[in-house]
Design an enzyme around this catalytic site. Sequence first.
Site, PDB file in Angstrom:
ATOM      1  N   ALA A 125      -8.618  21.157  18.588  1.00  0.00           N
ATOM      2  CA  ALA A 125      -9.556  21.782  17.651  1.00  0.00           C
ATOM      3  C   ALA A 125      -9.218  23.255  17.509  1.00  0.00           C
ATOM      4  CB  ALA A 125     -10.995  21.644  18.168  1.00  0.00           C
TER       5      ALA A 125
ATOM      6  N   THR B  58     -19.184  19.954  21.454  1.00  0.00           N
ATOM      7  CA  THR B  58     -19.814  21.173  21.975  1.00  0.00           C
ATOM      8  C   THR B  58     -21.340  21.152  21.843  1.00  0.00           C
ATOM      9  OG1 THR B  58     -20.004  23.547  21.502  1.00  0.00           O
ATOM     10  CG2 THR B  58     -19.337  22.174  19.679  1.00  0.00           C
ATOM     11  N   ASP B  59     -22.003  21.955  22.663  1.00  0.00           N
ATOM     12  CA  ASP B  59     -23.461  22.096  22.534  1.00  0.00           C
ATOM     13  C   ASP B  59     -23.840  22.893  21.284  1.00  0.00           C
ATOM     14  OD1 ASP B  59     -22.616  24.631  23.352  1.00  0.00           O
ATOM     15  OD2 ASP B  59     -23.962  24.762  25.077  1.00  0.00           O
ATOM     16  N   GLU B  60     -22.862  23.614  20.685  1.00  0.00           N
ATOM     17  CA  GLU B  60     -23.190  24.484  19.541  1.00  0.00           C
ATOM     18  C   GLU B  60     -23.659  23.693  18.325  1.00  0.00           C
ATOM     19  OE1 GLU B  60     -20.673  27.722  18.642  1.00  0.00           O
ATOM     20  OE2 GLU B  60     -20.224  28.128  20.739  1.00  0.00           O
TER      21      GLU B  60
ATOM     22  N   PHE C 273      -6.905  25.414  26.493  1.00  0.00           N
ATOM     23  CA  PHE C 273      -7.610  25.782  27.732  1.00  0.00           C
ATOM     24  C   PHE C 273      -8.146  24.546  28.468  1.00  0.00           C
ATOM     25  CE2 PHE C 273     -12.153  27.065  28.981  1.00  0.00           C
ATOM     26  CZ  PHE C 273     -11.824  27.249  30.313  1.00  0.00           C
TER      27      PHE C 273
ATOM     28  N   TYR D  16     -17.479  27.189  12.749  1.00  0.00           N
ATOM     29  CA  TYR D  16     -16.936  26.389  13.867  1.00  0.00           C
ATOM     30  C   TYR D  16     -17.883  25.244  14.226  1.00  0.00           C
ATOM     31  CZ  TYR D  16     -16.335  24.955  18.727  1.00  0.00           C
ATOM     32  OH  TYR D  16     -16.222  24.193  19.865  1.00  0.00           O
TER      33      TYR D  16
ATOM     34  N   LYS E  17     -17.435  21.143  13.911  1.00  0.00           N
ATOM     35  CA  LYS E  17     -17.536  20.215  15.050  1.00  0.00           C
ATOM     36  C   LYS E  17     -18.641  19.182  14.785  1.00  0.00           C
ATOM     37  CE  LYS E  17     -15.651  20.186  18.536  1.00  0.00           C
ATOM     38  NZ  LYS E  17     -14.375  19.552  18.960  1.00  0.00           N
TER      39      LYS E  17
HETATM   40  P1  NAD Z   1      -8.422  25.848  22.735  1.00  0.00           P
HETATM   41  O1  NAD Z   1      -8.535  26.601  21.459  1.00  0.00           O
HETATM   42  O2  NAD Z   1      -8.109  26.588  24.000  1.00  0.00           O
HETATM   43  O3  NAD Z   1      -7.310  24.721  22.611  1.00  0.00           O
HETATM   44  C1  NAD Z   1      -7.190  23.911  21.466  1.00  0.00           C
HETATM   45  C2  NAD Z   1      -5.860  23.177  21.545  1.00  0.00           C
HETATM   46  O4  NAD Z   1      -5.757  22.324  20.395  1.00  0.00           O
HETATM   47  C3  NAD Z   1      -4.637  24.109  21.512  1.00  0.00           C
HETATM   48  O5  NAD Z   1      -3.695  23.705  22.475  1.00  0.00           O
HETATM   49  C4  NAD Z   1      -4.087  23.936  20.109  1.00  0.00           C
HETATM   50  O6  NAD Z   1      -2.684  24.123  20.020  1.00  0.00           O
HETATM   51  C5  NAD Z   1      -4.474  22.492  19.818  1.00  0.00           C
HETATM   52  N1  NAD Z   1      -4.586  22.212  18.369  1.00  0.00           N
HETATM   53  C6  NAD Z   1      -5.248  22.959  17.443  1.00  0.00           C
HETATM   54  N2  NAD Z   1      -5.108  22.390  16.236  1.00  0.00           N
HETATM   55  C7  NAD Z   1      -4.378  21.248  16.410  1.00  0.00           C
HETATM   56  C8  NAD Z   1      -3.931  20.229  15.543  1.00  0.00           C
HETATM   57  N3  NAD Z   1      -4.198  20.273  14.232  1.00  0.00           N
HETATM   58  N4  NAD Z   1      -3.215  19.192  16.046  1.00  0.00           N
HETATM   59  C9  NAD Z   1      -2.929  19.168  17.380  1.00  0.00           C
HETATM   60  N5  NAD Z   1      -3.310  20.114  18.251  1.00  0.00           N
HETATM   61  C10 NAD Z   1      -4.037  21.147  17.774  1.00  0.00           C
HETATM   62  O7  NAD Z   1      -9.782  25.051  22.867  1.00  0.00           O
HETATM   63  P2  NAD Z   1     -10.603  24.644  24.180  1.00  0.00           P
HETATM   64  O8  NAD Z   1     -11.524  25.737  24.515  1.00  0.00           O
HETATM   65  O9  NAD Z   1      -9.680  24.115  25.187  1.00  0.00           O
HETATM   66  O10 NAD Z   1     -11.495  23.449  23.562  1.00  0.00           O
HETATM   67  C11 NAD Z   1     -11.029  22.117  23.584  1.00  0.00           C
HETATM   68  C12 NAD Z   1     -12.083  21.224  22.954  1.00  0.00           C
HETATM   69  O11 NAD Z   1     -13.285  21.321  23.695  1.00  0.00           O
HETATM   70  C13 NAD Z   1     -12.421  21.592  21.520  1.00  0.00           C
HETATM   71  O12 NAD Z   1     -12.617  20.406  20.790  1.00  0.00           O
HETATM   72  C14 NAD Z   1     -13.718  22.384  21.643  1.00  0.00           C
HETATM   73  O13 NAD Z   1     -14.495  22.252  20.477  1.00  0.00           O
HETATM   74  C15 NAD Z   1     -14.357  21.689  22.825  1.00  0.00           C
HETATM   75  N6  NAD Z   1     -15.278  22.502  23.635  1.00  0.00           N
HETATM   76  C16 NAD Z   1     -14.900  23.719  24.107  1.00  0.00           C
HETATM   77  C17 NAD Z   1     -15.763  24.436  24.932  1.00  0.00           C
HETATM   78  C18 NAD Z   1     -15.375  25.778  25.506  1.00  0.00           C
HETATM   79  O14 NAD Z   1     -16.216  26.441  26.120  1.00  0.00           O
HETATM   80  N7  NAD Z   1     -14.125  26.227  25.369  1.00  0.00           N
HETATM   81  C19 NAD Z   1     -17.017  23.895  25.252  1.00  0.00           C
HETATM   82  C20 NAD Z   1     -17.380  22.645  24.731  1.00  0.00           C
HETATM   83  C21 NAD Z   1     -16.493  21.955  23.935  1.00  0.00           C
HETATM   84  O1  DAU Z   2     -21.004  26.507  23.782  1.00  0.00           O
HETATM   85  C1  DAU Z   2     -19.720  25.940  23.770  1.00  0.00           C
HETATM   86  C2  DAU Z   2     -18.802  26.825  22.979  1.00  0.00           C
HETATM   87  O2  DAU Z   2     -18.546  27.966  23.789  1.00  0.00           O
HETATM   88  C3  DAU Z   2     -17.501  26.147  22.580  1.00  0.00           C
HETATM   89  O3  DAU Z   2     -17.784  25.083  21.707  1.00  0.00           O
HETATM   90  C4  DAU Z   2     -16.557  27.149  21.890  1.00  0.00           C
HETATM   91  O4  DAU Z   2     -15.313  26.526  21.608  1.00  0.00           O
HETATM   92  C5  DAU Z   2     -16.337  28.303  22.835  1.00  0.00           C
HETATM   93  O5  DAU Z   2     -15.516  29.282  22.228  1.00  0.00           O
HETATM   94  C6  DAU Z   2     -17.663  28.923  23.261  1.00  0.00           C
HETATM   95  O6  DAU Z   2     -18.301  29.594  22.107  1.00  0.00           O
HETATM   96  P1  DAU Z   2     -19.051  30.997  22.284  1.00  0.00           P
HETATM   97  O7  DAU Z   2     -19.112  31.660  20.990  1.00  0.00           O
HETATM   98  O8  DAU Z   2     -20.306  30.833  23.060  1.00  0.00           O
HETATM   99  O9  DAU Z   2     -17.971  31.695  23.279  1.00  0.00           O
HETATM  100  P2  DAU Z   2     -17.369  33.198  23.308  1.00  0.00           P
HETATM  101  O10 DAU Z   2     -16.626  33.312  24.598  1.00  0.00           O
HETATM  102  O11 DAU Z   2     -16.649  33.533  22.062  1.00  0.00           O
HETATM  103  O12 DAU Z   2     -18.663  34.102  23.382  1.00  0.00           O
HETATM  104  C7  DAU Z   2     -19.604  33.929  24.445  1.00  0.00           C
HETATM  105  C8  DAU Z   2     -20.720  34.919  24.212  1.00  0.00           C
HETATM  106  O13 DAU Z   2     -20.218  36.251  24.404  1.00  0.00           O
HETATM  107  C9  DAU Z   2     -21.278  34.885  22.800  1.00  0.00           C
HETATM  108  O14 DAU Z   2     -22.681  35.129  22.850  1.00  0.00           O
HETATM  109  C10 DAU Z   2     -20.579  36.050  22.106  1.00  0.00           C
HETATM  110  C11 DAU Z   2     -20.374  37.045  23.230  1.00  0.00           C
HETATM  111  N1  DAU Z   2     -19.181  37.920  23.118  1.00  0.00           N
HETATM  112  C12 DAU Z   2     -17.978  37.324  22.898  1.00  0.00           C
HETATM  113  C13 DAU Z   2     -16.841  38.058  22.763  1.00  0.00           C
HETATM  114  C14 DAU Z   2     -15.498  37.404  22.505  1.00  0.00           C
HETATM  115  C15 DAU Z   2     -19.299  39.287  23.260  1.00  0.00           C
HETATM  116  O15 DAU Z   2     -20.381  39.837  23.505  1.00  0.00           O
HETATM  117  N2  DAU Z   2     -18.145  40.029  23.144  1.00  0.00           N
HETATM  118  C16 DAU Z   2     -16.939  39.487  22.867  1.00  0.00           C
HETATM  119  O16 DAU Z   2     -15.941  40.245  22.741  1.00  0.00           O
END
Ligand code: NAD
Ligand code: DAU
Length: 355
Positions: free
Chosen positions: A81, A132-134, A10, A158, A162
């Site tokens: 990741a 991540t902030d988590e 993503f 998770y 991280k």
């Molecule tokens: P995502 O799950 O959408 O994408 C992860 C990507 O990494 C995928 O394309 C997957 O194929 C690849 N991948 C997984 N394992 C791998 C491996 N062993 N070797 C090579 N590639 C691999 O994740 P995202 O939401 O795009 O998050 C990207 C990064 O940002 C992560 O490190 C996540 O912790 C961090 N992050 C995400 C969020 C969020 O809200 N999504 C917020 C803060 C930080």
């Molecule tokens: O804060 C950054 C993080 O945000 C990233 O590091 C993670 O990779 C990313 O997945 C995201 O984690 P969250 O757990 O916050 O995201 P998620 O979209 O899974 O859930 C957001 C909120 O919504 C959380 O409080 C759980 C809730 N939720 C989620 C799902 C999937 C629901 O209520 N229903 C659902 O079906």
Amino acid sequence: MILVTGGAGFIGSNFVLDWCKHSKEPLINLDKLTYAGNVNNLQSLQGNLQHTFVQGDIADQGVMADLLTKYQPRAVVHFAAESHVDRSIHGPEDFIQTNIVGTFRLLEATRAYFKTLDAKAQTAFRYLHVSTDEVYGSLKPADPAFTEKNIYEPNSPYSASKAASDHLVRAYHHTYGLPVLTTNCSNNYGPYHFPEKLIPLMIVNALAGKPLPVYGDGMQIRDWLYVTDHCSAIRRVLEAGTPGETYNVGGWNEKPNIEIVKTICALLDELRPKTDGTSYTGQISYVTDRPGHDRRYAIDATKIYQQLGWKPAETFDSGIRKTVQWYLDHADWVAQVQSGAYREWVDANYAKRAA
Ligand code: NAD
Ligand code: DAU
């Protein structure tokens, strides 16, 4: 050139697309293509020589070493990741393997490569770790937002994985002098977001006439940032961040989950009204909470704003409208990612949650 890991996911694919828009510098994109990786996200780059895609695993140190030697990047930007909290609760193993072991192997390959660079190339080199902030744990309602000085209190497999990777990155700076930068960002949303996460799941379920599963009381708070704002923050930190420093990235958009779901319903009521005249809010269904669910995250992004001049371009209102419209315009992308494996996950996560 730069080497990006996880650039078919993503945020990674948004970063790659954005990079090619803002820069002419070539980019190597290494991704394992797990369930979350999708080369179709990068379709618009077909034939664009600036972008080279390589399928591979960051935990394969030999592959990473070969890539670094072959392409001689000036920077590594590490997104790869396992990223979904619910999946980490169902099965933490992959999170340990990719987020901890994988980051370690990538650091080892990078450390060996860094040693081969001449002094000028070493001075210019950067390793940017996307986190991540988590890692900071959960806030109480009146607590101030997370700053870079908050202690680490990860609560899910998770976030623990991280946090471990963040510590490894920090140690490689302290011990080996690797010029690392770490960003800790809040929740992203936008195009190409896999529909296992809250916002895209609610959009695709609403359109499919399915229940909108809100965990617990729906009053958990997340701090939302439009994905291209995260990309611009990473570009800015890469350009001007101080090695060894960490930067919190966020949009000053704290919102309870139920408000997010109702906002999505209201946008869909406007943009794709139901034929029976009822509102999508009728599909909202409160279900059993996530175990160990963090109650509130909030990012204080003052440091990156004051030191590097970064701030988000989108408000939540503009970003969520664009996002809903993107999903309405990309039904083919949604259908393609909802493969058999996706359906298996939906069954595993939701079938046993009592309403
Ligand atoms: P995502 O799950 O959408 O994408 C992860 C990507 O990494 C995928 O394309 C997957 O194929 C690849 N991948 C997984 N394992 C791998 C491996 N062993 N070797 C090579 N590639 C691999 O994740 P995202 O939401 O795009 O998050 C990207 C990064 O940002 C992560 O490190 C996540 O912790 C961090 N992050 C995400 C969020 C969020 O809200 N999504 C917020 C803060 C930080
Ligand atoms: O804060 C950054 C993080 O945000 C990233 O590091 C993670 O990779 C990313 O997945 C995201 O984690 P969250 O757990 O916050 O995201 P998620 O979209 O899974 O859930 C957001 C909120 O919504 C959380 O409080 C759980 C809730 N939720 C989620 C799902 C999937 C629901 O209520 N229903 C659902 O079906």
